[in-house]
Design an enzyme around this catalytic site. Structure first.
Site, PDB file in Angstrom:
ATOM      1  N   HIS A  15       0.820  -1.224   0.000  1.00 32.93           N
ATOM      2  CA  HIS A  15       0.000   0.000   0.000  1.00 32.93           C
ATOM      3  C   HIS A  15       0.850   1.269   0.000  1.00 32.93           C
ATOM      4  CE1 HIS A  15      -0.016  -0.320   4.692  1.00 32.93           C
ATOM      5  NE2 HIS A  15       1.014   0.402   4.297  1.00 32.93           N
ATOM      6  N   HIS A  62      -2.732   4.591   9.446  1.00 29.25           N
ATOM      7  CA  HIS A  62      -1.414   5.074   9.860  1.00 29.25           C
ATOM      8  C   HIS A  62      -1.555   6.398  10.609  1.00 29.25           C
ATOM      9  CE1 HIS A  62      -0.736   2.515   6.306  1.00 29.25           C
ATOM     10  NE2 HIS A  62       0.487   2.319   6.715  1.00 29.25           N
ATOM     11  N   HIS A 197       9.895  -3.872   4.898  1.00 29.48           N
ATOM     12  CA  HIS A 197      10.350  -2.481   4.962  1.00 29.48           C
ATOM     13  C   HIS A 197      10.451  -2.009   6.399  1.00 29.48           C
ATOM     14  CE1 HIS A 197       5.922  -1.832   4.909  1.00 29.48           C
ATOM     15  NE2 HIS A 197       6.035  -0.530   5.077  1.00 29.48           N
ATOM     16  N   GLU A 244       3.361  -5.456   8.647  1.00 28.23           N
ATOM     17  CA  GLU A 244       2.068  -5.276   7.953  1.00 28.23           C
ATOM     18  C   GLU A 244       1.639  -6.550   7.231  1.00 28.23           C
ATOM     19  OE1 GLU A 244       2.308  -0.490   6.866  1.00 28.23           O
ATOM     20  OE2 GLU A 244       2.914  -1.945   5.362  1.00 28.23           O
TER      21      GLU A 244
END
Ligand code: DHB
Ligand code: FE
Length: 288
Positions: A15, A62, A197, A244
């Protein structure tokens, strides 16, 4: 006869906000971006021919739609409409998201009955965690996304995140909840975020292609092995934001044990992040 709801496909996708920005700014043919978007094309073509009646998007906020002082472990939107959040530079110029309150309330009730106590969002603004996956699926939505959406939220941003095993079990309960919905609807389910990440700290920029390759393979063939990974293993191997990926397990748990891979693609890096896509057909293969 009462209807039956059926999950027809599952789409896993990163995303990364800059993927949405590249689309919004017409940069998809730029040399830096072309391979990523070319890698989406076969999935997008297949999805355009398999439009569901409703989509369930498993995603994380977020600190845009919610404040960091209240972060539910799991949540579900029950609204008929979700506005696109302003993440600091104006909302993306994409359609607002239409909800499906009837399906939301059915899923909520079924999941609570199975001891998954989801927090209810009667109002919610959706950030890149939800809108970028919709754009990966549907690059040119025009005035509206292809179908109504039920958002399911997962805390992946604040310790302690739910375990991978708990996410996989939630997905399995979600699959049962969908199948017990007495309406004749087809459902697409999106598992979003990842891949490896880390955005901050000493390991900022960390990417782990070997781990991502393993994850892309096993999300198809052996999700239970991924569900056995601990939070600490996930953060060590995939980075603090790579966790995630646990949201992919909710999608996968809602599907059959055996699914057919339609397409997958891996691209390095999108912004700071390893970007992946994997699309699975959940219907039994037709005899040739
Ligand atoms: C990036 C990745 C994310 O998952 C996110 O939520 C925000 C930014 C990035 O790589 O830039
Ligand atoms: Fe993210």
């Amino acid at each position: 006869m009462a209807g039956v709801a059926e999950v027809i496909w599952g789409l896993a996708t990163s995303h990364v906000p800059s993927i949405g920005a590249a689309m919004d700014r017409g940069k998809t043919e730029d040399p830096n971006w072309k391979d990523l978007f070319d890698g989406y094309a076969p999935a997008r073509q297949w999805l355009a021919q398999h439009e569901p009646d409703v989509a369930i998007v498993v995603y994380n906020d977020h600190a845009n739609g919610l404040d960091l002082d209240i972060v539910p472990t799991f949540g579900i939107g029950t609204a008929d409409h979700y506005r696109v959040a302003d993440e600091g530079y104006g909302p993306r110029q994409v359609p607002d998201v239409i909800g499906d309150p009837d399906l939301s309330l059915h899923l909520l009730e079924s999941l609570v009955d199975e001891n998954f106590d989801l927090t209810v969002f009667q109002e919610l603004e959706v950030d890149h965690g939800l809108t970028v996956p919709l754009s990966v699926w549907t690059p040119d939505p025009g005035d509206a996304w292809p179908c109504p959406v039920v958002p399911i939220l997962v805390n992946v941003i604040q310790y302690p995140q739910p375990t991978a095993a708990r996410c996989y079990a939630l997905g399995q309960a979600l699959g049962r909840a969908i199948r017990s919905y007495g309406e004749d609807v087809t459902v697409g389910i999106l598992g979003t975020g990842g891949m490896s990440h880390q955005l901050a700290g000493a390991r900022a920029g960390f990417i782990n292609p070997e781990f991502d390759a393993m994850w892309l393979e096993k999300i198809h063939t052996d999700p239970a092995a991924l569900a056995a990974l601990s939070r600490e293993e996930l953060i060590r191997e995939a980075g603090s934001e790579g966790i995630e990926l646990i949201m992919w397990l909710i999608m996968r748990g809602a599907m059959a044990d055996e699914v057919t891979k339609v397409h997958s693609h891996y691209f390095l890096p999108a912004s700071n992040t390893a970007a992946g896509i994997a699309l699975f057909d959940n219907r039994a293969p037709q005899p040739a």
